[in-house]
Design a protein around this motif. Structure first.
Motif, PDB file in Angstrom:
ATOM      1  N   ASP A  71       0.808  -1.215   0.000  1.00  0.00           N
ATOM      2  CA  ASP A  71       0.000   0.000   0.000  1.00  0.00           C
ATOM      3  C   ASP A  71       0.835   1.255   0.000  1.00  0.00           C
ATOM      4  OD1 ASP A  71      -2.755  -0.931   0.052  1.00  0.00           O
ATOM      5  OD2 ASP A  71      -2.121  -1.927   1.885  1.00  0.00           O
ATOM      6  N   ASP A 121      -5.269   7.263  -7.100  1.00  0.00           N
ATOM      7  CA  ASP A 121      -5.008   7.558  -5.685  1.00  0.00           C
ATOM      8  C   ASP A 121      -3.589   8.075  -5.477  1.00  0.00           C
ATOM      9  OD1 ASP A 121      -7.490   6.880  -4.903  1.00  0.00           O
ATOM     10  OD2 ASP A 121      -6.968   4.989  -3.931  1.00  0.00           O
ATOM     11  N   ALA A 128      -0.949  16.443  -3.507  1.00  0.00           N
ATOM     12  CA  ALA A 128      -1.136  17.231  -2.280  1.00  0.00           C
ATOM     13  C   ALA A 128       0.207  17.594  -1.666  1.00  0.00           C
ATOM     14  CB  ALA A 128      -1.966  16.441  -1.280  1.00  0.00           C
ATOM     15  N   GLU A 129       1.237  16.866  -2.053  1.00  0.00           N
ATOM     16  CA  GLU A 129       2.519  16.978  -1.376  1.00  0.00           C
ATOM     17  C   GLU A 129       3.604  17.644  -2.228  1.00  0.00           C
ATOM     18  OE1 GLU A 129       5.341  13.719   0.734  1.00  0.00           O
ATOM     19  OE2 GLU A 129       3.282  13.140   0.357  1.00  0.00           O
TER      20      GLU A 129
ATOM     21  N   ARG B  18      -3.433   8.937  10.446  1.00  0.00           N
ATOM     22  CA  ARG B  18      -2.737   9.662   9.384  1.00  0.00           C
ATOM     23  C   ARG B  18      -3.372  11.044   9.249  1.00  0.00           C
ATOM     24  NH1 ARG B  18      -0.260   5.459   5.122  1.00  0.00           N
ATOM     25  NH2 ARG B  18       0.588   4.129   6.765  1.00  0.00           N
ATOM     26  N   PRO B  23      -7.473  17.913   0.749  1.00  0.00           N
ATOM     27  CA  PRO B  23      -7.002  18.327  -0.575  1.00  0.00           C
ATOM     28  C   PRO B  23      -8.029  19.137  -1.364  1.00  0.00           C
ATOM     29  CG  PRO B  23      -7.580  16.011  -0.620  1.00  0.00           C
ATOM     30  CD  PRO B  23      -7.787  16.477   0.792  1.00  0.00           C
ATOM     31  N   SER B 144       9.560  -1.138   7.645  1.00  0.00           N
ATOM     32  CA  SER B 144       9.302  -0.307   6.468  1.00  0.00           C
ATOM     33  C   SER B 144       8.140  -0.891   5.659  1.00  0.00           C
ATOM     34  CB  SER B 144      10.546  -0.182   5.608  1.00  0.00           C
ATOM     35  OG  SER B 144      11.045  -1.455   5.311  1.00  0.00           O
ATOM     36  N   SER B 155      -2.562   0.649   6.280  1.00  0.00           N
ATOM     37  CA  SER B 155      -3.198   0.567   4.971  1.00  0.00           C
ATOM     38  C   SER B 155      -4.713   0.729   5.087  1.00  0.00           C
ATOM     39  CB  SER B 155      -2.810  -0.721   4.240  1.00  0.00           C
ATOM     40  OG  SER B 155      -3.356  -1.821   4.891  1.00  0.00           O
ATOM     41  N   GLU B 158      -5.058   4.440   5.369  1.00  0.00           N
ATOM     42  CA  GLU B 158      -4.736   5.018   4.061  1.00  0.00           C
ATOM     43  C   GLU B 158      -5.892   4.799   3.085  1.00  0.00           C
ATOM     44  OE1 GLU B 158      -1.894   6.774   3.669  1.00  0.00           O
ATOM     45  OE2 GLU B 158      -2.811   7.344   1.766  1.00  0.00           O
ATOM     46  N   GLY B 162      -7.898   7.565   1.064  1.00  0.00           N
ATOM     47  CA  GLY B 162      -8.021   7.496  -0.397  1.00  0.00           C
ATOM     48  C   GLY B 162      -9.478   7.613  -0.828  1.00  0.00           C
ATOM     49  N   HIS B 172      -8.929  19.283  -5.168  1.00  0.00           N
ATOM     50  CA  HIS B 172      -7.498  18.945  -5.261  1.00  0.00           C
ATOM     51  C   HIS B 172      -6.609  20.114  -5.651  1.00  0.00           C
ATOM     52  CE1 HIS B 172      -8.244  14.796  -4.377  1.00  0.00           C
ATOM     53  NE2 HIS B 172      -9.307  14.912  -5.143  1.00  0.00           N
ATOM     54  N   VAL B 174      -4.910  22.423  -3.855  1.00  0.00           N
ATOM     55  CA  VAL B 174      -4.551  22.753  -2.473  1.00  0.00           C
ATOM     56  C   VAL B 174      -3.916  24.146  -2.362  1.00  0.00           C
ATOM     57  CG1 VAL B 174      -4.301  20.433  -1.520  1.00  0.00           C
ATOM     58  CG2 VAL B 174      -2.409  21.435  -2.804  1.00  0.00           C
ATOM     59  N   LYS B 177       1.409  23.018  -0.591  1.00  0.00           N
ATOM     60  CA  LYS B 177       1.772  21.603  -0.573  1.00  0.00           C
ATOM     61  C   LYS B 177       2.257  21.230   0.822  1.00  0.00           C
ATOM     62  CE  LYS B 177       1.204  21.375  -5.056  1.00  0.00           C
ATOM     63  NZ  LYS B 177       0.450  20.411  -5.852  1.00  0.00           N
ATOM     64  N   SER B 178       1.884  20.061   1.274  1.00  0.00           N
ATOM     65  CA  SER B 178       2.317  19.647   2.603  1.00  0.00           C
ATOM     66  C   SER B 178       2.380  18.132   2.657  1.00  0.00           C
ATOM     67  CB  SER B 178       1.344  20.157   3.657  1.00  0.00           C
ATOM     68  OG  SER B 178       0.069  19.595   3.423  1.00  0.00           O
ATOM     69  N   ARG B 179       3.116  17.626   3.648  1.00  0.00           N
ATOM     70  CA  ARG B 179       3.251  16.177   3.777  1.00  0.00           C
ATOM     71  C   ARG B 179       2.289  15.656   4.831  1.00  0.00           C
ATOM     72  NH1 ARG B 179       9.745  16.244   4.666  1.00  0.00           N
ATOM     73  NH2 ARG B 179      10.055  18.084   3.350  1.00  0.00           N
ATOM     74  N   ARG B 180       1.985  14.380   4.706  1.00  0.00           N
ATOM     75  CA  ARG B 180       1.191  13.733   5.738  1.00  0.00           C
ATOM     76  C   ARG B 180       2.107  13.221   6.834  1.00  0.00           C
ATOM     77  NH1 ARG B 180      -2.489   9.707   2.453  1.00  0.00           N
ATOM     78  NH2 ARG B 180      -3.774  11.192   1.319  1.00  0.00           N
TER      79      ARG B 180
END
Lengths: 302, 326
Positions: A71, A121, A128-129, B18, B23, B144, B155, B158, B162, B172, B174, B177-180
């Protein structure tokens, strides 16, 4: 912004040039990621100087993600992981440069609705990133190309800007093949629900490995050869214009460059100014291309 | 498990949340938030407007029959349902949590599904549950990839994000921009009626945070999830603003470039800071611990001050630039 890199045939330097564009955008401060969608022969990891990219990751590349067996596709921070010392010092003010590698032994594969879904997806999430998402496709038409065409036709992705770079070499065969490839893309895209004019307007050409008379590499050619080359160059220009890929649709040209052709690596400022293994003209071409890539003035009209 | 089929109280609660920017260009109002989070037709979205706008979806259940991660590689199989839910704060920050609780022991054989369905959000182990080893395995930072056949809460969370991201309400486009970020949490019971405590809180470069808690056994799993959502939200706010400010070449950047970074932060994030706004009263002392060390609000105030200073400097510079223009 999604940037799809395609080429009519192999040997255009598509991967290495696209990787250089990603690198240049990151240097300019953009958050950049690079997706290796060249599923048949993934090479991007080597270009970024990360040859052992999937060691220890197992099957976690883009193949596995699209197949649904993982995933989270693996993400490699290029600045931190590259083996090239000159790249490891991330300049202040630069953005992230992240590689999403393909599985090493994944191969080309037929895509289905499930992989399409996952592709959408992934693009949404990366959008977004990241400011720039470079997607390197394999040469010619491929399942991956059809998948991204289908994905970008979906309503969820409609407001995400997408641009296409078509790499081709500067020969009659390549000009013809590139023109055919693009009409194929536009036709297939229209069948999938893309607006034909908008899609065509989002496609630009990159002439690769162009032998420029007068460049240091060709400074020794006899004058008769030089004359012939200039005349042929003009003939090609006419031919390209007749096939609808004239100058207004060209984003830039990359000169014939040994560093790109032989080592397939990122060209750093050090390679041009310090060790001088790469030509200044190549460096300039890459800088120019990377600036035009995100400059709206160069995009829009088909 | 006793003879009546009652599940004994849980000894372990684990989850992963998360967190990211919703978005879309503009934040959603309460009504649209409720439309977005309507994951079930039989249960309402909870929307509250005080002290800030907060919407929470009903729980959705995912049936699993899988191995649990363990620190000592012991093979523990568990069956049941994982609960997942999404929350939206001020119509701007979207979070998805997947979580479960587990009793100390279960029957030695798998039961019919009906048995598990009446225990939503509970994973019942086959045999005894080594809760310490599972908590440690779950929080192990070097995982990982989740091996196949093993529970992947990430998942599930996530997948929910999604699904929500594909909602037609979202454009979408935004504002920045940014990270999760991902916060993985595990809660074990306190020993001998001691107070609730945070045993460990770690931050990783790639956006992974882990937290290990000791809580009274009577604490509801949903309350733990709520606490961790609140922690994750504020950690994300800090992380995002720090990253954005780091991206500016201070002193070297031009006014417009600074404003391009600072403005969206002011528009969309600065008003979101409200620690412990909805945390269960029995758990809110844990927030006070984090306020002392590492000092969440202290760092936030410093960042906000930096942003305000930048705005002041730009305001001073702007008339000067205008008067020197030809």
């Amino acid at each position: 912004m999604l940037v799809f890199a395609a080429s009519d045939k192999g040997g255009t330097g598509r991967s290495v040039t696209s990787a250089n564009l990603a690198y240049r955008r990151a240097l300019a401060g953009d958050e950049v990621c690079y997706l290796d969608f060249d599923f048949g022969s993934p090479t991007a990891a080597a270009v970024f100087g990360i040859p052992r990219v999937l060691d220890g990751f197992g099957h976690q590349g883009l193949h596995s993600y699209l197949w649904g067996t993982t995933d989270e596709p693996a993400r490699i921070d290029v600045w931190a992981s590259t083996e090239r010392k000159t790249l490891r010092n991330r300049p202040s003010g630069s953005g992230r440069l992240v590689l999403l590698p393909a599985d090493r032994d994944g191969g080309e594969f037929v895509t289905d609705d499930e992989s399409l879904h996952r592709c959408v997806d992934l693009f949404l999430r990366l959008n977004a990133e990241f400011d720039v998402i470079v997607v390197d496709l394999s040469a010619g038409r491929s399942y991956a190309m059809d998948m991204v065409l289908r994905a970008t036709s979906r309503p969820e992705l409609r407001s995400v800007p997408a641009r296409w770079l078509i790499y081709h070499r500067w020969t009659p065969q390549h000009v013809t093949a590139a023109a055919d490839l693009v009409s194929g893309i536009v036709k297939a895209g229209a069948d999938m629900g893309h607006e034909e004019e908008a899609l065509a307007g989002a496609i630009r050409f990159v002439r690769a490995a162009v032998p420029a008379v007068g460049s240091p590499l060709l400074s020794q050619v006899p004058s008769t050869t030089a004359r012939w080359m200039r005349a042929y160059d003009e003939k090609l220009d006419v031919m390209a214009a007749n096939r609808g890929i004239g100058k207004t649709r060209v984003l830039g040209s990359v000169p014939l460059e040994p560093v790109l052709l032989i080592c397939e690596q990122l060209i750093t400022d050090e390679d041009v100014n310090g060790s001088r293994i790469a030509n200044k003209a190549t460096w300039q071409a890459l800088v120019e291309l990377s600036e035009r890539l995100t400059d709206d003035a160069y995009w829009g009209q088909p | 498990m006793d003879a009546t089929g009652e599940t004994p109280r849980h000894v372990l609660t684990c989850g992963e949340v998360r967190t990211g920017l919703l978005p879309t260009r503009h934040c959603l109002d309460g009504r649209d938030a409720a439309r977005l989070l309507a994951l079930r037709t039989d249960e309402q979205v909870r929307v509250s407007e005080r002290p800030n706008l907060h919407a929470r979806s009903p729980d959705v259940l995912t049936g699993v029959d899988c191995r649990l991660p363990t620190a000592n590689d012991a093979k523990i199989r568990a069956i049941g349902t994982v609960a997942a839910r999404a929350v939206l704060t001020e119509g701007r920050v979207l979070q998805a949590t997947a979580y479960f609780s587990a009793p100390a022991a279960g029957l030695d054989q798998r039961q019919p599904w009906g048995y598990y369905l009446v225990r939503p959000g509970v994973l019942v182990p086959l045999g005894r549950l080594p809760e310490q080893a599972v908590a440690a395995g779950f929080l192990a930072r070097d995982r990982s990839a989740v091996p196949s056949g093993e529970l992947g809460l990430g998942s599930i969370a996530e997948g929910l994000l999604g699904q929500l991201s594909r909602h037609p309400l979202l454009d979408h486009d935004v504002p920045f921009k940014s990270r999760r970020t991902r916060l993985r949490w595990a809660a074990l019971p306190v020993q001998d009626s001691a107070d609730a405590s945070i045993e460990r809180f770690t931050l990783d470069d790639d956006g992974l945070r882990t937290i290990e808690l000791r809580l009274p056994q009577s604490t509801e799993p949903a309350a733990v999830a709520g606490l961790c959502e609140d922690l994750a939200l504020h950690d994300w706010l800090l992380t995002t603003v720090v990253q954005k400010l780091d991206g500016i070449r201070m002193g070297a950047a031009e006014g417009a470039a600074v404003m391009n970074v600072v403005r969206p932060l002011v528009d969309h994030l600065l008003h979101l800071w409200m620690p412990s706004a909805r945390v269960d009263r029995t758990l809110s002392p844990l927030w006070e611990v984090l306020e002392t060390e590492p000092g969440f609000t202290r760092q936030w105030q410093t960042l906000v001050q930096r942003i305000r200073d930048q705005l002041t400097l730009q305001a001073i510079a702007a008339p000067a630039e205008a008067s020197t223009a030809p």
